[in-house]
Design an enzyme around this catalytic site. Structure first.
Site, PDB file in Angstrom:
ATOM      1  N   ARG A 227      45.064  51.948  42.422  1.00 47.46           N
ATOM      2  CA  ARG A 227      44.086  52.136  41.363  1.00 47.46           C
ATOM      3  C   ARG A 227      44.765  52.858  40.325  1.00 47.46           C
ATOM      4  O   ARG A 227      45.690  53.399  40.446  1.00 47.46           O
ATOM      5  CB  ARG A 227      42.934  53.297  42.125  1.00 47.46           C
ATOM      6  N   HIS A 275      43.708  43.176  38.075  1.00 47.86           N
ATOM      7  CA  HIS A 275      43.305  43.721  39.313  1.00 47.86           C
ATOM      8  C   HIS A 275      42.995  42.517  40.351  1.00 47.86           C
ATOM      9  O   HIS A 275      42.004  42.240  40.490  1.00 47.86           O
ATOM     10  CB  HIS A 275      41.926  44.431  39.197  1.00 47.86           C
TER      11      HIS A 275
HETATM   12  N1  LIG Z   1      44.433  46.010  43.458  1.00 49.32           N
HETATM   13  C1  LIG Z   1      43.833  45.462  44.439  1.00 49.32           C
HETATM   14  O1  LIG Z   1      43.693  44.334  44.239  1.00 49.32           O
HETATM   15  C2  LIG Z   1      43.470  46.105  45.596  1.00 49.32           C
HETATM   16  C3  LIG Z   1      43.881  47.446  45.613  1.00 49.32           C
HETATM   17  N2  LIG Z   1      43.418  48.161  46.955  1.00 49.32           N
HETATM   18  C4  LIG Z   1      43.672  49.435  46.866  1.00 49.32           C
HETATM   19  O2  LIG Z   1      44.665  49.895  47.832  1.00 49.32           O
HETATM   20  C5  LIG Z   1      44.190  50.978  48.840  1.00 49.32           C
HETATM   21  C6  LIG Z   1      44.869  50.822  50.070  1.00 49.32           C
HETATM   22  O3  LIG Z   1      44.226  50.061  50.937  1.00 49.32           O
HETATM   23  P1  LIG Z   1      44.535  50.348  52.483  1.00 49.32           P
HETATM   24  O4  LIG Z   1      45.971  50.109  52.785  1.00 49.32           O
HETATM   25  O5  LIG Z   1      43.725  49.091  53.180  1.00 49.32           O
HETATM   26  O6  LIG Z   1      43.853  51.738  52.961  1.00 49.32           O
HETATM   27  P2  LIG Z   1      44.395  52.750  54.311  1.00 49.32           P
HETATM   28  O7  LIG Z   1      43.322  53.812  54.276  1.00 49.32           O
HETATM   29  O8  LIG Z   1      44.718  51.767  55.305  1.00 49.32           O
HETATM   30  O9  LIG Z   1      45.921  53.223  53.923  1.00 49.32           O
HETATM   31  C7  LIG Z   1      45.857  54.419  53.096  1.00 49.32           C
HETATM   32  C8  LIG Z   1      47.335  55.173  53.190  1.00 49.32           C
HETATM   33  O10 LIG Z   1      47.384  56.073  52.219  1.00 49.32           O
HETATM   34  C9  LIG Z   1      47.810  57.380  53.040  1.00 49.32           C
HETATM   35  N3  LIG Z   1      47.188  58.505  52.329  1.00 49.32           N
HETATM   36  C10 LIG Z   1      46.143  58.703  52.042  1.00 49.32           C
HETATM   37  N4  LIG Z   1      45.963  60.173  51.176  1.00 49.32           N
HETATM   38  C11 LIG Z   1      47.028  60.344  51.370  1.00 49.32           C
HETATM   39  C12 LIG Z   1      47.745  61.780  50.926  1.00 49.32           C
HETATM   40  N5  LIG Z   1      46.817  62.752  50.395  1.00 49.32           N
HETATM   41  N6  LIG Z   1      48.999  61.890  50.980  1.00 49.32           N
HETATM   42  C13 LIG Z   1      49.874  60.854  51.441  1.00 49.32           C
HETATM   43  N7  LIG Z   1      49.285  59.785  51.960  1.00 49.32           N
HETATM   44  C14 LIG Z   1      47.943  59.574  51.770  1.00 49.32           C
HETATM   45  C15 LIG Z   1      47.199  57.013  54.172  1.00 49.32           C
HETATM   46  O11 LIG Z   1      47.949  58.039  55.191  1.00 49.32           O
HETATM   47  P3  LIG Z   1      47.521  58.084  56.725  1.00 49.32           P
HETATM   48  O12 LIG Z   1      48.101  56.565  57.262  1.00 49.32           O
HETATM   49  O13 LIG Z   1      48.368  59.184  57.188  1.00 49.32           O
HETATM   50  O14 LIG Z   1      45.901  58.161  57.000  1.00 49.32           O
HETATM   51  C16 LIG Z   1      47.398  55.731  54.561  1.00 49.32           C
HETATM   52  O15 LIG Z   1      48.637  55.519  54.804  1.00 49.32           O
HETATM   53  C17 LIG Z   1      42.811  50.956  48.657  1.00 49.32           C
HETATM   54  O16 LIG Z   1      42.274  52.308  48.732  1.00 49.32           O
HETATM   55  C18 LIG Z   1      42.293  50.407  47.369  1.00 49.32           C
HETATM   56  O17 LIG Z   1      42.278  51.261  46.588  1.00 49.32           O
HETATM   57  C19 LIG Z   1      42.853  47.370  47.944  1.00 49.32           C
HETATM   58  C20 LIG Z   1      42.642  46.102  47.985  1.00 49.32           C
HETATM   59  C21 LIG Z   1      42.998  45.506  46.634  1.00 49.32           C
HETATM   60  O1  LIG Z   2      39.321  45.809  47.838  1.00 46.58           O
HETATM   61  C1  LIG Z   2      39.578  46.558  46.907  1.00 46.58           C
HETATM   62  O2  LIG Z   2      39.644  47.786  46.955  1.00 46.58           O
HETATM   63  C2  LIG Z   2      40.003  45.768  45.363  1.00 46.58           C
HETATM   64  O3  LIG Z   2      40.439  46.587  44.657  1.00 46.58           O
HETATM   65  C3  LIG Z   2      39.622  44.571  45.324  1.00 46.58           C
HETATM   66  O4  LIG Z   2      40.131  44.036  44.329  1.00 46.58           O
END
Ligand SMILES: NC(=O)C1=CN([C@@H]2O[C@H](COP(=O)(O)OP(=O)(O)OC[C@H]3O[C@@H](n4cnc5c(N)ncnc54)[C@H](OP(=O)(O)O)[C@@H]3O)[C@@H](O)[C@H]2O)C=CC1
Ligand SMILES: O=C(O)C(=O)CO
EC number: 1.1.1.79
Length: 312
Positions: A227, A275
């Site tokens: 983000r 994005h």
């Molecule tokens: N640019 C794009 O096109 C897209 C962007 N995204 C973004 O990617 C993000 C990640 O997606 P996804 O992998 O599915 O999410 P997940 O919830 O599966 O993973 C999030 C990770 O972040 C870690 N985390 C969260 N808070 C903290 C913190 N305070 N300190 C340290 N680690 C932390 C979690 O730790 P733990 O495992 O220990 O809980 C976990 O490993 C989404 O939230 C979205 O914003 C998603 C899709 C598309």
């Molecule tokens: O799935 C999400 O969170 C995205 O950012 C898609 O682009």
């Protein structure tokens, strides 16, 4: 079973047809203002408050991976979705592979110095440069959840030292795991390529700032795939101009669409995409939602539920 659907940009008719065919007995309709008829499930992205509030839903599905926008709306309008109604998000559903493609291609681009060769080409200058060494090219993943772990898996065969940072410790093969705020400095020290896949929460907003960038290896690279609010754009530009950072690859921005006056557009060492790092793949998402609704209908546990207190 009644399902309401709202997405500001998706092809709604595709989704209605696909969901109706996939879920036996489902009556799926596009939600429109003024529709207060019964619904069991709601599938949404940036939903208007009145779509959800006052409904006795069995569950809500966010049509993406990140739920920051819906959770921030919930802060202002808690009545929109009472605590007892579970909120699910898309787990992978084809986004993992897209993130893998994006991250691997860019890490290799930097490792093989294609950014430097592009700059030399612009000067019509022929000069073979010294190779970078794998052992000096540690890749660090901020966030090691569904998407971060997929990216780690795709990078592993390339032999770069790999590490990840998350809230809880991980045991991914070939990946050094760092957990919690106290281990963030150790994670950053020596990281040459930083890839952000954190969710947007109160703890992570603004995390990629001057202080964090300063702790990376010299001449490092930043890839922001999560983000825009994670990154302090002015601090990134300063770090690039001071020489601390060599390059950045950005997919997300503090404001989207990125305003034309943003200095990011013109910076020669900032590469950008609008994005699109990973987009929702409708067929995979319909499969996941169908499976999850099936489990919920049988009273069985399903993965992908958002922990509202944690914020992701
Ligand atoms: N640019 C794009 O096109 C897209 C962007 N995204 C973004 O990617 C993000 C990640 O997606 P996804 O992998 O599915 O999410 P997940 O919830 O599966 O993973 C999030 C990770 O972040 C870690 N985390 C969260 N808070 C903290 C913190 N305070 N300190 C340290 N680690 C932390 C979690 O730790 P733990 O495992 O220990 O809980 C976990 O490993 C989404 O939230 C979205 O914003 C998603 C899709 C598309
Ligand atoms: O799935 C999400 O969170 C995205 O950012 C898609 O682009």
């Amino acid at each position: 079973m009644d399902i309401i659907f709202y997405h500001p940009t998706f092809d709604t008719s595709y989704w209605i047809k696909a969901l109706s065919e996939a879920i036996p007995g489902a009556r799926v309709r596009e939600w429109k203002r003024g529709d207060n008829e019964h619904a069991d499930y709601a599938l949404v992205w940036h939903p208007p408050v009145e779509m959800l509030q006052g409904r006795d839903l069995k569950a809500v599905f966010a049509l993406g991976a990140g739920v920051d926008s819906i959770l921030s709306k919930l802060k202002a309008h808690p009545e929109m979705l009472p605590e007892h109604i579970p909120l699910f998000r898309l787990e992978d559903t084809g986004m993992g592979q897209q993130m893998q493609e994006y991250a691997v291609s860019q890490v290799l681009h930097w490792f093989r110095r294609f950014d430097d060769y592009q700059a030399l080409k612009q000067q019509s200058h022929w000069e073979p440069l010294a190779d970078y060494q794998r052992e000096d090219f540690t890749v660090g993943l901020l966030g090691a959840g569904v998407l971060g772990s997929k990216v780690a898996e795709a990078l592993a065969p390339w032999g770069f030292p790999l590490r990840c940072w998350s809230r809880t410790r991980k045991e991914y093969p070939g990946v050094e795991s760092f957990a919690g705020a106290e281990e963030l400095p150790a994670f950053l020290k020596g990281t040459r390529v930083l890839i952000n896949l954190l969710p947007n929460t109160a703890e992570t907003v603004g995390i990629i700032n001057h202080d964090l960038l300063n702790q990376l290896a010299d001449q490092s690279y930043v890839m922001n795939l999560a983000r825009g609010v994670h990154l302090v754009e002015a601090d990134l530009l300063k770090a690039l101009d001071s020489g601390k950072l060599k390059g950045a690859m950005l997919d997300v921005y503090s404001r989207e669409p990125l305003p034309v006056e943003s200095p990011l557009w013109a910076h020669p060492r900032v590469a950008m995409t609008p994005h699109i790092a990973a987009v929702t793949r409708p067929a995979e998402a319909v499969d996941y939602i169908t499976r999850t609704i099936g489990l919920l209908e049988q009273g069985k546990p399903a993965t992908g539920q958002v922990d509202r207190q944690r914020g992701y």
